[in-house]
Design a protein around this motif. Structure first.
Motif: not given
Length: 130
Positions: A76-90, A64-73
């Motif tokens: 962002l990378n903590i989110l990326r790992i968790a989303v990867y696990e949510l979507l692809y690690v069954h 909300e009111n943010w873009s991926v580019n503005r997130l602290a790296k």
């Protein structure tokens, strides 16, 4: 290597990929410092890198009111790992993926990171169950 350690090392590798534009294999090699390769670490780094566009789009939809580019790296990378696990690690339950991300954010992020990450991941998880 425990999965928590693999996640923490994956965070470090993905951070290197983001900042130094290293390739996944080079980044993993850099963070292992001669340790043996862990299959789960390799899966997290390679899988997240492979699906980066889709993962970032998923994260973007729930900011909300943010873009991926503005997130602290780090966040962002903590989110990326968790989303990867949510979507692809069954074999990792959603709540475990989120809890692990929160614990890692408490160690590597700032005082607001865990609350922010929890909010984004909860929305993503809710979207998966619909």
């Amino acid at each position: 290597m425990k999965r928590r350690t693999a996640r923490e090392k994956a965070l470090q590798a993905l951070f290197q990929i983001d900042i130094n534009e290293a390739g996944p294999e080079e980044a993993i090699k850099n963070i292992l410092h001669g340790e043996t390769m862990d299959p789960y670490l390799a899966e997290l780094v390679n899988g997240t890198s492979t699906h980066l566009k889709e993962i970032d789009e998923r994260i973007s939809k729930h900011l909300e009111n943010w873009s991926v580019n503005r997130l602290a790296k780090v966040d962002l990378n903590i989110l990326r790992i968790a989303v990867y696990e949510l979507l692809y690690v069954h074999d990792v339950p959603s709540n475990v993926a989120i809890n692990e991300a929160l614990e890692i954010s408490k160690r590597f992020g700032d005082e607001k990171s865990s609350k922010f990450i929890n909010g984004v991941l909860s929305k993503i998880k809710d979207g998966l169950n619909q």
